[in-house]
Design an enzyme around this catalytic site. Structure first.
Site, PDB file in Angstrom:
ATOM      1  N   GLY A 106      21.519  15.770  53.540  1.00 16.89           N
ATOM      2  CA  GLY A 106      22.929  15.517  53.253  1.00 16.89           C
ATOM      3  C   GLY A 106      23.816  16.734  53.382  1.00 16.89           C
ATOM      4  O   GLY A 106      24.792  16.879  52.648  1.00 16.89           O
ATOM      5  N   GLY A 108      25.013  17.933  56.565  1.00 12.98           N
ATOM      6  CA  GLY A 108      25.721  17.989  57.842  1.00 12.98           C
ATOM      7  C   GLY A 108      24.850  18.473  58.981  1.00 12.98           C
ATOM      8  O   GLY A 108      25.355  18.834  60.044  1.00 12.98           O
ATOM      9  N   ASP A 152      24.840  12.700  66.765  1.00 14.34           N
ATOM     10  CA  ASP A 152      23.706  13.223  66.006  1.00 14.34           C
ATOM     11  C   ASP A 152      22.387  12.686  66.564  1.00 14.34           C
ATOM     12  O   ASP A 152      21.425  13.435  66.775  1.00 14.34           O
ATOM     13  CB  ASP A 152      23.825  12.822  64.533  1.00 14.34           C
ATOM     14  CG  ASP A 152      25.149  13.228  63.925  1.00 14.34           C
ATOM     15  OD1 ASP A 152      25.847  14.065  64.539  1.00 14.34           O
ATOM     16  OD2 ASP A 152      25.488  12.712  62.852  1.00 14.34           O
TER      17      ASP A 152
HETATM   18  C1  GLA Z   1      29.040  12.767  61.885  1.00 15.54           C
HETATM   19  C2  GLA Z   1      28.815  11.571  62.801  1.00 15.54           C
HETATM   20  C3  GLA Z   1      28.900  11.978  64.268  1.00 15.54           C
HETATM   21  C4  GLA Z   1      30.161  12.760  64.554  1.00 15.54           C
HETATM   22  C5  GLA Z   1      30.361  13.874  63.528  1.00 15.54           C
HETATM   23  C6  GLA Z   1      31.681  14.570  63.688  1.00 15.54           C
HETATM   24  O1  GLA Z   1      28.006  13.690  62.011  1.00 15.54           O
HETATM   25  O2  GLA Z   1      27.573  10.972  62.551  1.00 15.54           O
HETATM   26  O3  GLA Z   1      28.810  10.831  65.093  1.00 15.54           O
HETATM   27  O4  GLA Z   1      31.284  11.912  64.615  1.00 15.54           O
HETATM   28  O5  GLA Z   1      30.283  13.386  62.203  1.00 15.54           O
HETATM   29  O6  GLA Z   1      31.720  15.251  64.905  1.00 15.54           O
END
Ligand code: GLA
Length: 338
Positions: A106, A108, A152
């Site tokens: 969690g 990022g 991601d």
């Molecule tokens: C999260 C989402 C991604 C992207 C990012 C911002 O990680 O899962 O798809 O939108 O935020 O860039």
């Protein structure tokens, strides 16, 4: 490859850090993430009709049948990501085993995407990286209810050792870009757990869709067309996306030229745009970026991922920082022979 009950399974799926290009993926824009050497491993055995995974980080296992209606209501909550994959993949066999992750959860760095990809591979997914990313993106959406983009999952699926990944979310083309040998990439946690970003994320996405309805695809939009958007909030959101796409192009050019000072300045500009125009930064993220930008040997720093807390990514000279995780660009998710 056919599988049978009792077969051993071992898979690994990396997390990701995004070097530049945030909140662009769901607008058909550009981004430059890389798969990192922090990841999720599943070791297990093929089962007839259940998924039963224990995580060393979680008190309760994810224990579910192969037919589930609504992954979003499963308990414990981490089982929702497992259930999301089962829901989308509809695998003929289950699996039992152990989940281990070195991705901070969690923060990022896409701990959930790496879990989803590992589960899909452990359940026998076979196919191209893009198909794996599309399936696990849908799994994330049904599990979390957040209308996330595909960056991601695609970074975890398509990782290339030693390379960042230039993604075009209109063409879905992924181009590996070598990370310069003297570039050190460090991820530092702001100390602020990511707040429930789901609602705000959905609002940002909706604002971008409103902008695109007015001026057409944001990847092709000009500064002039953005300036003509009447609603000031929609205009700011669109301005972030349009300028961020250009920053991705400029950053890639600087990276290819080995010009890390310029790449770092572009990262700082990206953070300012995420803070002022897209409004997804926070006090702790801003303070951390400011401190890092004033540290000798740091070329640049910015929040990475969705924002609202979590991590900052810094581009530095080797050895400039002693905090955080120094990460290296890694291969994508794969099964490991057992
Ligand atoms: C999260 C989402 C991604 C992207 C990012 C911002 O990680 O899962 O798809 O939108 O935020 O860039």
């Amino acid at each position: 490859m056919s599988r049978a009950v009792g077969d051993l399974v071992r898979v690994v799926a990396p997390g990701r850090v995004n070097l530049i290009g945030d909140h662009t993926d769901y607008t058909g824009g550009l981004a430059l993430p890389m798969a990192i050497d922090l990841g999720t491993t599943i070791e297990g055995v093929v089962q007839a009709d259940r998924v039963m995974l224990r995580s060393v980080d979680q008190a309760e296992p994810a224990d579910l049948a192969l037919s589930i209606d609504d992954p979003a209501v499963l308990e414990p909550s981490w089982a929702r990501y497992v259930g999301g994959v089962v829901h989308e993949l509809r695998p003929p066999f289950g699996v039992s085993g152990t989940v281990r992750t070195t991705v901070p959860i969690g923060s990022g760095l896409s701990s959930s995407a790496s879990l989803e990809l590992a589960v899909a591979l452990a359940l026998g997914f076979e196919g191209a990286p893009l198909a794996l990313a599309e399936l696990t993106q849908r799994a994330e959406q049904v599990a979390s209810g957040v209308p996330c983009g595909i960056m991601d999952q695609l970074a975890s699926a398509a990782g290339v050792e030693g390379h960042a990944l230039l993604m075009n979310f209109t063409t879905m083309h992924v181009e590996p870009v070598p990370v310069p040998a003297d570039a050190t990439i460090v991820v530092i946690h702001s100390g602020q757990e990511r707040a429930l970003a789901g609602t705000a994320y959905g609002e940002r996405r909706a604002a971008c869709e409103t902008a695109a309805a007015h001026i057409g695809p944001l990847l092709d939009a000009t500064a002039e067309s953005v300036a003509a958007i009447e609603d000031p909030m929609i205009r700011r959101r669109a301005r972030h996306v349009v300028t961020e796409n250009q920053r991705v192009r400029d950053f890639v050019a600087a990276f290819r030229a080995g010009d890390l000072a310029t790449a770092g300045r572009i990262m700082a500009a990206s953070h300012a745009s995420l803070r002022d125009d897209f409004e997804v930064s926070t006090g702790p993220l801003d303070a951390l970026v400011t401190r890092l930008l004033g540290t000798p040997g740091v070329h640049g720093a910015r929040l990475t991922g969705a924002g609202f807390g979590g991590c900052v990514v810094a581009l530095t000279e080797p050895g400039a920082l002693t905090e955080g995780w120094t990460v290296h660009a890694s291969a994508g998710a794969h099964a490991v022979p057992v």
